[in-house]
Design a protein around this motif. Structure first.
Motif, PDB file in Angstrom:
ATOM      1  N   GLY A  57      -8.926 -20.120   5.629  1.00 22.09           N
ATOM      2  CA  GLY A  57      -9.861 -19.927   4.530  1.00 22.09           C
ATOM      3  C   GLY A  57     -10.428 -18.524   4.505  1.00 22.09           C
ATOM      4  O   GLY A  57     -10.562 -17.906   3.442  1.00 22.09           O
ATOM      5  N   THR A  58     -10.760 -17.995   5.676  1.00 17.88           N
ATOM      6  CA  THR A  58     -11.297 -16.644   5.765  1.00 17.88           C
ATOM      7  C   THR A  58     -10.254 -15.624   5.338  1.00 17.88           C
ATOM      8  O   THR A  58     -10.557 -14.686   4.591  1.00 17.88           O
ATOM      9  N   THR A  59      -9.038 -15.812   5.772  1.00 17.11           N
ATOM     10  CA  THR A  59      -7.949 -14.900   5.405  1.00 17.11           C
ATOM     11  C   THR A  59      -7.726 -14.906   3.899  1.00 17.11           C
ATOM     12  O   THR A  59      -7.605 -13.835   3.273  1.00 17.11           O
ATOM     13  N   SER A  60      -7.690 -16.101   3.315  1.00 20.20           N
ATOM     14  CA  SER A  60      -7.476 -16.150   1.864  1.00 20.20           C
ATOM     15  C   SER A  60      -8.668 -15.549   1.114  1.00 20.20           C
ATOM     16  O   SER A  60      -8.491 -14.907   0.080  1.00 20.20           O
ATOM     17  N   GLY A  61      -9.873 -15.722   1.640  1.00 19.57           N
ATOM     18  CA  GLY A  61     -11.059 -15.127   1.020  1.00 19.57           C
ATOM     19  C   GLY A  61     -11.026 -13.613   1.053  1.00 19.57           C
ATOM     20  O   GLY A  61     -11.328 -12.947   0.055  1.00 19.57           O
ATOM     21  N   ASN A  63      -8.351 -11.746   1.330  1.00 16.25           N
ATOM     22  CA  ASN A  63      -7.266 -11.302   0.450  1.00 16.25           C
ATOM     23  C   ASN A  63      -7.698 -11.339  -1.010  1.00 16.25           C
ATOM     24  O   ASN A  63      -7.349 -10.452  -1.792  1.00 16.25           O
ATOM     25  N   TRP A  64      -8.462 -12.367  -1.409  1.00 17.16           N
ATOM     26  CA  TRP A  64      -8.958 -12.464  -2.772  1.00 17.16           C
ATOM     27  C   TRP A  64      -9.881 -11.290  -3.094  1.00 17.16           C
ATOM     28  O   TRP A  64      -9.761 -10.669  -4.152  1.00 17.16           O
ATOM     29  N   ILE A  65     -10.790 -10.972  -2.150  1.00 17.62           N
ATOM     30  CA  ILE A  65     -11.706  -9.840  -2.355  1.00 17.62           C
ATOM     31  C   ILE A  65     -10.923  -8.533  -2.434  1.00 17.62           C
ATOM     32  O   ILE A  65     -11.185  -7.685  -3.289  1.00 17.62           O
ATOM     33  N   LYS A  66      -9.937  -8.374  -1.568  1.00 16.23           N
ATOM     34  CA  LYS A  66      -9.128  -7.161  -1.562  1.00 16.23           C
ATOM     35  C   LYS A  66      -8.380  -6.998  -2.882  1.00 16.23           C
ATOM     36  O   LYS A  66      -8.350  -5.904  -3.466  1.00 16.23           O
ATOM     37  N   TYR A  69     -10.829  -5.942  -5.610  1.00 16.40           N
ATOM     38  CA  TYR A  69     -11.220  -4.535  -5.462  1.00 16.40           C
ATOM     39  C   TYR A  69     -10.105  -3.616  -5.927  1.00 16.40           C
ATOM     40  O   TYR A  69     -10.342  -2.624  -6.604  1.00 16.40           O
ATOM     41  N   GLN A  70      -8.853  -3.951  -5.559  1.00 15.72           N
ATOM     42  CA  GLN A  70      -7.732  -3.116  -5.962  1.00 15.72           C
ATOM     43  C   GLN A  70      -7.562  -3.111  -7.478  1.00 15.72           C
ATOM     44  O   GLN A  70      -7.266  -2.073  -8.078  1.00 15.72           O
ATOM     45  N   LYS A  71      -7.760  -4.247  -8.131  1.00 14.27           N
ATOM     46  CA  LYS A  71      -7.652  -4.307  -9.593  1.00 14.27           C
ATOM     47  C   LYS A  71      -8.757  -3.472 -10.240  1.00 14.27           C
ATOM     48  O   LYS A  71      -8.535  -2.767 -11.209  1.00 14.27           O
ATOM     49  N   ARG A  72      -9.947  -3.510  -9.670  1.00 18.19           N
ATOM     50  CA  ARG A  72     -11.075  -2.751 -10.201  1.00 18.19           C
ATOM     51  C   ARG A  72     -10.853  -1.245  -9.992  1.00 18.19           C
ATOM     52  O   ARG A  72     -11.130  -0.438 -10.876  1.00 18.19           O
TER      53      ARG A  72
END
Length: 76
Positions: A57-61, A63-66, A69-72
């Motif tokens: 869960g932490t890894t997927s979280g 990755n989602w934040i990353k 951020y990359q899209k932004r």
């Protein structure tokens, strides 16, 4: 109020009329019980499973934040 003595039968023993099953010697595990796990082994197994789920869960979280951020960062 009566105190129970360690020499008295427990509630389960009072209502259990059959003999306890005898396990073959080959079916014993290191603890001495057949296919049953004791409390410590169950706790360790549940803790290990919970830790794996938390790590996933932490890894997927992260990755989602990353990804967000990359899209932004690409828009700017």
């Amino acid at each position: 109020m009566e105190r129970s003595s360690s020499f008295e039968n427990s509630w389960a023993d009072q209502w259990d009329y059959g003999d306890d099953p005898v396990l073959p010697a080959g079916k014993m595990n290191s603890v001495g019980h057949g296919g049953r796990k004791n409390g410590v082994e169950k706790t360790k197994a549940m803790a290990a499973t919970g830790l794996k789920k938390m790590k996933q869960g932490t890894t997927s979280g992260f990755n989602w934040i990353k990804d967000k951020y990359q899209k932004r960062a690409q828009k700017q």
